[in-house]
Write an enzyme that holds these catalytic residues in place. Structure first.
Site, short mmCIF file in Angstrom:
data_model
loop_
_atom_site.label_atom_id
_atom_site.label_comp_id
_atom_site.label_asym_id
_atom_site.label_seq_id
_atom_site.Cartn_x
_atom_site.Cartn_y
_atom_site.Cartn_z
N ARG A 45 0.84 -1.22 0.00
CA ARG A 45 0.00 0.00 0.00
C ARG A 45 0.87 1.26 0.00
NH1 ARG A 45 -2.21 1.70 4.47
NH2 ARG A 45 -2.58 -0.39 5.28
N TYR A 97 -14.42 18.03 -16.52
CA TYR A 97 -14.81 16.62 -16.48
C TYR A 97 -15.93 16.45 -15.46
CZ TYR A 97 -14.52 11.56 -16.22
OH TYR A 97 -14.83 10.22 -16.24
N ASP A 169 -5.28 18.91 -16.19
CA ASP A 169 -5.74 17.54 -16.45
C ASP A 169 -5.42 17.30 -17.92
OD1 ASP A 169 -7.11 15.27 -17.24
OD2 ASP A 169 -8.93 15.74 -16.11
N LYS A 194 -6.88 6.10 -20.23
CA LYS A 194 -7.17 6.57 -21.58
C LYS A 194 -5.96 6.32 -22.49
CE LYS A 194 -10.91 7.79 -19.39
NZ LYS A 194 -11.21 9.12 -18.89
C1 LIG Z 1 -11.61 9.68 -17.68
C2 LIG Z 1 -11.22 11.02 -17.24
C3 LIG Z 1 -11.01 11.29 -15.88
C4 LIG Z 1 -11.22 10.25 -14.80
O1 LIG Z 1 -10.37 9.14 -14.94
P1 LIG Z 1 -10.77 7.64 -14.47
O2 LIG Z 1 -9.57 6.84 -14.79
O3 LIG Z 1 -12.00 7.25 -15.22
O4 LIG Z 1 -11.05 7.73 -12.99
C5 LIG Z 1 -10.61 12.58 -15.54
N1 LIG Z 1 -10.44 13.54 -16.47
C6 LIG Z 1 -10.65 13.32 -17.78
C7 LIG Z 1 -10.43 14.41 -18.77
C8 LIG Z 1 -11.05 12.05 -18.21
O5 LIG Z 1 -11.28 11.83 -19.51
#
Ligand SMILES: *Cc1c(COP(=O)(O)O)cnc(C)c1O
Length: 370
Positions: A45, A97, A169, A194
Site C-alpha cells: 500500500r 470533467y 488535467d 485513456k
Molecule cells: C476519464 C477522465 C477522468 C477520470 O479518470 P478515471 O480513470 O475514469 O477515474 C478525468 N479527467 C478526464 C479528462 C477524463 O477523460
C-alpha cells in the site's frame, strides 16, 4: 534521450536478463528484525516495484521531478484536492470533467475547499476572478467535450504571480502531444485509463509534479492512508502502453485531422471542433503548445440532440461507448451521458480516434451523416 526512447527505456529493471519487465505481485517485502527494509519496499500500500517503475517513466515523460500513481484518474483528482490546505479556493475552467464537477459540488464543503468556475479562454475574466484566497487553477486543454484550447503558459504565469498552483488535467492529449510542466504548470493529472494504457483494458491515474518533493511526500503519505493504490499488474500494463504512446498518438492525430477535414463543410455538420483545424478559435495557441492536434475531436450535428443521436445510431464501425484513448474509434453523445446538469451542446458528438484506417472511419461517418 528523445521522448520515444524515454518511453521504452526508463523505469526498467532487467532481472535475469529478461527483456520484458518483471511483474511483482508480492504484497510484502522482507525487512530486518527491527523493521528496516532490506530492499526499497516494505508493504504494497505504501510502494511496490511496478508502481515505482511506472512513476519513474511518467515523471520522465512529463518532464517532472516526482510522479504518484493511483488506482484511477479520479483517485488522482481526489488525492490532489485533499492535499490542499483547508480554505483553499479552486478556480476551474467552466467546462470540466463531469465527475470533477460533481466532487466540487458535493464534497468541497466537507473538505473545507471552495470552487469557482470561470472561462479560462478569457484571460481578462480569469484575472478578475483570481483573488487572495485562490490557491489552485485547474483546467483541461483541450477541454471535454467542447475542445476549448486554453493557453497553458498564460494561465500558469497568472498562477505564479498570485501564488496559486496550476494543475492541468492532460488526459485528452498525453505527454506525446502536450507537456504542461514545460510551459510553467506545477502539476499534471492523468487518467491513465485513456491514452497511456491505450487499449481500453486497464484503469489507472497519476499526478506528476514539476518539482515539489514536500508536496509529493504529502501525496504519498495520503495515498498510504487512504489506499487508492495502483495494483502491480495495472502498473505493468500502463508501463507497457507507454512504450507505444508516441507512435499511436502520431497516427491517431493524423487520422483525427483527416476526419476533421472530411467533416468540415459537410451539409449536415454545423461545426467541427478540432484544434488542428485553422478554423478552431484556439488553433494558434494549439500550434504553440501541442504537437499536432491530438486524437480527440467533436462535431455538432445540424438539428440538435435528436439529429446527433440518429447519426450515432447509424454508425456501423465506430462504436458508441464512453471513455477514450484506445485503439478502437469511439463516439459519444456527451449531453446524454452527463445527464440533466450537462453543459455539452445538444448536437455535439465526441470522437476518440483509434488506429483503424482513416478511409474506413471517414466512410462510416459519411454514411451515418447521410
Ligand atoms: C476519464 C477522465 C477522468 C477520470 O479518470 P478515471 O480513470 O475514469 O477515474 C478525468 N479527467 C478526464 C479528462 C477524463 O477523460
Amino acid at each position: 534521450m528523445k521522448p520515444e526512447t524515454t518511453a521504452i527505456h526508463t523505469g526498467l529493471s532487467r532481472e535475469a536478463g529478461a527483456i520484458a519487465p518483471p511483474l511483482h505481485l508480492s504484497t510484502t517485502f522482507e525487512h530486518d528484525p527491527v523493521g528496516e527494509p532490506l530492499g526499497a519496499h516494505i508493504y504494497i500500500r505504501t510502494s511496490h516495484p511496478n508502481g515505482e517503475a511506472l512513476e519513474t517513466r511518467l515523471a520522465a515523460l512529463e518532464g517532472g521531478a516526482q510522479a504518484v500513481a493511483y488506482a484511477s484518474g479520479m483517485g488522482a483528482v481526489a488525492a490532489y484536492l485533499q492535499s490542499l490546505p483547508p480554505g483553499t479556493q479552486v478556480l476551474f475552467h467552466t467546462a470540466l470533467y463531469f465527475h470533477v464537477a460533481a466532487l466540487a459540488r458535493d464534497r468541497f464543503a466537507t473538505w473545507g475547499l471552495t470552487a469557482r468556475a470561470v472561462d479560462f479562454t478569457d484571460l481578462e475574466a480569469l484575472d478578475r476572478a483570481i483573488g487572495p484566497e485562490t490557491g489552485l487553477l485547474w483546467f483541461e486543454t483541450p477541454s471535454n467535450p467542447a475542445m476549448d484550447v486554453i493557453d497553458i503558459a498564460a494561465v500558469a504565469a497568472r498562477g505564479r504571480a498570485c501564488g496559486a498552483l496550476t494543475l492541468v488535467d492532460s488526459t485528452f492529449t498525453s505527454p506525446a502531444v502536450q507537456r504542461p510542466l514545460d510551459l510553467g504548470a506545477d502539476a499534471v493529472m492523468h487518467s491513465a485509463t485513456k491514452f497511456m494504457g491505450g487499449h481500453s483494458d486497464v484503469q489507472g491515474g497519476a499526478l506528476i509534479l514539476k518539482d515539489d518533493p514536500a508536496h509529493a511526500a504529502r501525496l504519498k503519505e495520503l495515498r498510504t492512508l487512504t489506499g487508492g493504490v495502483l495494483a502491480p499488474f495495472n502498473a505493468w500494463l500502463i508501463a507497457r502502453g507507454l512504450t507505444t504512446l508516441h507512435c499511436r498518438l502520431e497516427r491517431q492525430s493524423a487520422t483525427a485531422l483527416a476526419i476533421a477535414q472530411a467533416l468540415e463543410g459537410h451539409a449536415s455538420v454545423e461545426r467541427v471542433r478540432y484544434p488542428g483545424l485553422a478554423s478552431h478559435p484556439g488553433h494558434a495557441i494549439a500550434r504553440r503548445q501541442m504537437r499536432g492536434g491530438g486524437a480527440m475531436l467533436a462535431f455538432d450535428v445540424k438539428g440538435g440532440a435528436q439529429a446527433a443521436l440518429a447519426v450515432a445510431g447509424r454508425l456501423r464501425l465506430i462504436v458508441n461507448a464512453t471513455s477514450l484513448g484506445g485503439v478502437e474509434t469511439l463516439i459519444e453523445h456527451r449531453a446524454s451521458i452527463e445527464g440533466p446538469d450537462s453543459k455539452s451542446p445538444p448536437g455535439l458528438l465526441r470522437v476518440s480516434v483509434g488506429l483503424e484506417h482513416p478511409d474506413d472511419l471517414i466512410a462510416d461517418l459519411l454514411q451515418a451523416l447521410g
